[in-house]
Enzyme design. Structure first.
Site: not given
Lengths: 427, 277
Positions: A143, A155, A235, A243, A272, A315
Site C-alpha cells: 500500500e 503514511h 477513507n 459534480r 472507519h 486493515d
C-alpha cells in the site's frame, strides 16, 4: 472404511449436521473432504462406491469458506513494515493468531516505506499455503509508496514517490522484486500511472486505487487499464461530490468494462465508516453479476440480490490483539484509545484493531444484509478479487477445504485449513 | 389386490413407508441375506422416501443389508445432470441413509451397448435372488416404469421411446421446455416387476384417478400396463382420496371397510413380533 480406491485411497471426512454456504445460500448439506479439497459425494458414491472414513458432527453450526484478509498490516505486536531479520517469524505469528478470527488466507500489507525496507522485508515473506501453523500467505499487499501526498493518512510523507517514467522500473527499483506481490495500492492521478496499471494487471497483480485525490475520470481510466479494487472505500480519497464523485463514483460508473467487477474494500469496524455510508456503498453497486432482472408489465426491474463487489478488510495494525497504549506502525508511532487507533498526537485514524470476525458481525448488523452476504464479503469476494475463487473462498467441489465454523451470531467456533482443524474455541 | 386408501398424500406416503419398514424388519436381513427392494423415482414417492429417511435417522431401520434396483433411467442424460435418476436417488434417498453404493443398482443410460446394459440388469436381479418388494408409481397414462401404452405385459428390461404424455408430464423437471426432455429411457419390463415377490404401487392425486380406474376396475390391457398386476398374487395399491375419484363407490367402500385389517400391517412392531421369524 475406505473407498474402492479407484481414484484415491486417502481418508475421507464427512462434516454432518451443519449448514454450509453454497450457491450463495446456507443449506443443510453435508460437506465432504478428501486430501484437503472439497469432494463431490455423489461422484464418490457412484464412481468409486466410496463412503466416509470419519464423520465430524458440527452441532448445527454454520460452515463457511475461511475468511480472506487482503489488507492487514500486522497484529499482536508484529508490524509487517518493520525491517528486521525476524519478518518470517512475525508473519507466522500473525498467521497463527488470526486463525482465531476465522481467517485462513491473508495478504501481509506493507505501508509506504523506503526502498531499503522493501528490499529487506519482501524476500522474507514466503507465499505459501496455510496449515496448523497458521493462515496461508497469498502474497503481499504493498500500500504505497506511489500514493498522493494529499491523502497519505498515516503514511510517512518523506517516503512517498511518483512514477518517473512509464513501465515498472520504478516499482522494481523500490520493491526489489514483484514476485511476492499480489496487490498494489496506488494513486491513479500520478503521471505514467496508466502504463503501470496496465503492466501490473497483465502480470496478474491486482491494482487497487487508494490514498488518492483522483477524480472520477482518472479513476475510470485506471479501471479501463486494469485496476479492479478500491482500497478502503471512502477513507483516504476525495469525498463523494455531486459534480465529481471521485473514486467513490466507480460504484455506479457506466465506464466499467462489461463483465468486469470493481471490488471495493471496506473496513467495517464501526469506526472507519459510518453505517449509513456502508449502506450507501453496497446499495449503490452497479449491475454486474449482482442483479436479477424481472420483466414485468414492460418494465425491467433490476433487483440487487447481493453486493458482488464488497470486500471486507481489517486493515489491522500492530496493536490489533494488544492492550491500549503506544505502538509502532511503519516509520511512525500510533496510539490506542479504546477501539480507535490514531497517529500519536493527532486525530488521524491510522488503521483498525478490529478482527475479521468482528468486521463480519458489524457489517451484517450495520447494513442489515443477510448472513450469506456478510460471509461472502469476507471470503468469496476477496477470492474473486485475487482471481483465486476456483480454489479459495468457496465450498464448491474441488476447492481447498479452508473452513470457518460459526454459531448463529457469527462467532468463530473452529477453523479448518485443508480439511484439518487448526483452531477450536475452548472458552 | 389390497387397495389402501388414505386421506391425503402425506398419510399415503407414511403408510407406504411404514409398510416397507415393517417388511424390512420382519425379513431380518443380514450379511448373507439381503433384502431386495425395487425403487421408483418421480414426485409421488418423495414423501415415502422422506419417511424412510426419518425411520433410519431414528434408528428404527438400517439399509446396510438392503439391495436396491431402480426401475429406470433416461438415455443420454449425463449422470451428473440434476434431473437424471441417479441424481434423484442420491439427493432424495441414498445420501441420507447408510446404504453402500455397491448395493444400489440403477440402469446406466450412457452405456455403450444399451441392450447389453439391460440384459446385465436382469442378471443382477437374478444374482441377488430376485426382488422381495418392488415399489412403483403409475403414470397418467397408466404406465408402470416406462412401460408405455402398448408395451408387452411380459416384457423385460429394455430401451423404450417415451410417449408424448410422459414427455409432457416430465417437462416440468426441465424448465417446462419439451425439447430438453430425453426421448428414450431404459426401463424394467412389466414382466420384470411381475417376477417380484410383492408389488406396491403408490398412486396419489386426482390426475392419476383415471389411470387407477383403468388399472384395477377395467380389464388387463397393454394400453394400461399397470393392469398387469391384477394377475400378481401379492399387490398393494396405496392411494389418497383424490386418486380414487374415478372408482366405483362400491369399490372404495369395500376397501375402506378393510382399513382396520390392513392397518395392522403398518403397526410398530413389538419385540415379540420381530422374534417370531
Amino acid at each position: 472404511m475406505p473407498s474402492n480406491k479407484s481414484v484415491s485411497d486417502a481418508s475421507i471426512t464427512q462434516f454432518v449436521n451443519c449448514r454450509i454456504l453454497r450457491d450463495h445460500r446456507l443449506q443443510r448439506e453435508d460437506l465432504w473432504v478428501r486430501e484437503g479439497r472439497i469432494l463431490d459425494p455423489e461422484k464418490l458414491f457412484f464412481d468409486e462406491k466410496g463412503f466416509a472414513d470419519e464423520r465430524v458432527d458440527c452441532g448445527g453450526k454454520i460452515v463457511a469458506p475461511g475468511f480472506i484478509d487482503v489488507q492487514i498490516n500486522g497484529g499482536f505486536g508484529v508490524d509487517f513494515s518493520q525491517p528486521t531479520a525476524e519478518v518470517a517469524a512475525g508473519v507466522r505469528l500473525v498467521g497463527k493468531r488470526i486463525l482465531e478470527h476465522g481467517v485462513t488466507s491473508f495478504c501481509p500489507t506493507l505501508v509506504t516505506s523506503p526502498p531499503s525496507v522493501y528490499h529487506q522485508v519482501l524476500p522474507q515473506i514466503a507465499v505459501e499455503n496455510g496449515g496448523p501453523c497458521g493462515a496461508g500467505v497469498l502474497g503481499v499487499h504493498v500500500e504505497g509508496p506511489f500514493i498522493s501526498a494529499g491523502k497519505k493518512g498515516a503514511h510517512p510523507e518523506k517516503f512517498l514517490q511518483t512514477f518517473s517514467c512509464p513501465g515498472l522500473s520504478d516499482l522494481l527499483r523500490t520493491y526489489g522484486s514483484l514476485d511476492p506481490i499480489s496487490v498494489v495500492t496506488l494513486a491513479p492521478e500520478l503521471d505514467h500511472s496508466a502504463s503501470v496499471v496496465r503492466e501490473l494487471s497483465q502480470r496478474g497483480v491486482t491494482v487497487s486505487l487508494g490514498h488518492s485525490i483522483a477524480n472520477l475520470s482518472q479513476a475510470e481510466d485506471a479501471v479501463q487499464h486494469g485496476a479492479s479494487f478500491i482500497t478502503h472505500l471512502f477513507n483516504a480519497m476525495l469525498p463523494f461530490h455531486h459534480r465529481d464523485p471521485g473514486i467513490v463514483g466507480l460504484l455506479t460508473s457506466d465506464r466499467v468494462p462489461p463483465g468486469r467487477t470493481v471490488f471495493y474494500g471496506m473496513i467495517s469496524d464501526g469506526i472507519h465508516t459510518n453505517p449509513a455510508a456502508l449502506r450507501i456503498a453496497h446499495r449503490a453497486h452497479p449491475r454486474g453479476q449482482g442483479f436479477r432482472s424481472y420483466r414485468s408489465m414492460q418494465i425491467i426491474l433490476h433487483v440487487p440480490f447481493s453486493f458482488p463487489g464488497l470486500v471486507l478488510v481489517t486493515d489491522a495494525i500492530t496493536a490489533m490483539g494488544l492492550p491500549p497504549g503506544r505502538h509502532t506502525l511503519g516509520q511512525q508511532v500510533i496510539e490506542i484509545q479504546g477501539l480507535h487507533a490514531y497517529v500519536a498526537g493527532t486525530k488521524t485514524l491510522s488503521g483498525s484493531i478490529a478482527t475479521m470476525d468482528m468486521c463480519v458481525r458489524h457489517f451484517r448488523q450495520a447494513s442489515g444484509c443477510s448472513v450469506e452476504e456478510a460471509l461472502e464479503a469476507a471470503s468469496l469476494h476477496p477470492a474473486q478479487l485475487l482471481g483465486i475463487s476456483h480454489r479459495k473462498g468457496s465450498l464448491e467441489y474441488g476447492c481447498d477445504a479452508d473452513l470457518v465454523m460459526l454459531d448463529d451470531d457469527l462467532n468463530v467456533r473452529a477453523t479448518y485449513i485443508s480439511g484439518a482443524e487448526v483452531w477450536r474455541r475452548t472458552t | 389386490m389390497k387397495l389402501i386408501i388414505l386421506n391425503d398424500y402425506d398419510q399415503a406416503s407414511e403408510w407406504a413407508a411404514k409398510y416397507i419398514r415393517n417388511k424390512l424388519l420382519l425379513f431380518k436381513p443380514g450379511p448373507d441375506r439381503y433384502f431386495t427392494l425395487g425403487l421408483p423415482t418421480g414426485s409421488t414417492p418423495l414423501g415415502c422416501y422422506k419417511k424412510l429417511i426419518e425411520y433410519y435417522k431414528n434408528g428404527e431401520i438400517s439399509f446396510q443389508y438392503v439391495k436396491t434396483f431402480n426401475m429406470d433411467e433416461y438415455v443420454g442424460l449425463p449422470r451428473e445432470h440434476p434431473e437424471s435418476y441417479h441424481s434423484f436417488m442420491w439427493n432424495n434417498f441414498f445420501k441420507h441413509i447408510d446404504i453402500r453404493a455397491e448395493n444400489t443398482h440403477i440402469l446406466d443410460g450412457n452405456a455403450a451397448d444399451l441392450q447389453a446394459e439391460c440384459d446385465a440388469f436382469e442378471d443382477k436381479i437374478k444374482a441377488a435372488g430376485g426382488i422381495e418388494l418392488f415399489v412403483g408409481g403409475i403414470g397418467p397414462d397408466g404406465h408402470i416404469a416406462f412401460n408405455e401404452p402398448g408395451s408387452s405385459l411380459v416384457s423385460r428390461t429394455r430401451v423404450k421411446t417415451l410417449a408424448q404424455d410422459t414427455i409432457i408430464a416430465n417437462a416440468r423437471f426441465f424448465d417446462g421446455d419439451l425439447s430438453k426432455v430425453p426421448t428414450m429411457a431404459l426401463t424394467v419390463g412389466v414382466g420384470t416387476v411381475m417376477d417380484a415377490k410383492e408389488v406396491m404401487i403408490i398412486i396419489t392425486g386426482a390426475h392419476k384417478a383415471f389411470a387407477l380406474y383403468k388399472a384395477i376396475e377395467d380389464g388387463v390391457n397393454h394400453m394400461w400396463t399397470v393392469s398387469a398386476f391384477q394377475q400378481h398374487p401379492q399387490t398393494l395399491f396405496v392411494c389418497d382420496e383424490d386418486a380414487t375419484l374415478e372408482l366405483r363407490v362400491k369399490t372404495v367402500k369395500y376397501f375402506k371397510g378393510m382399513m382396520h385389517v390392513h392397518n395392522k400391517l403398518v403397526e410398530t412392531l413389538q419385540k415379540k413380533d420381530k422374534l417370531l421369524y
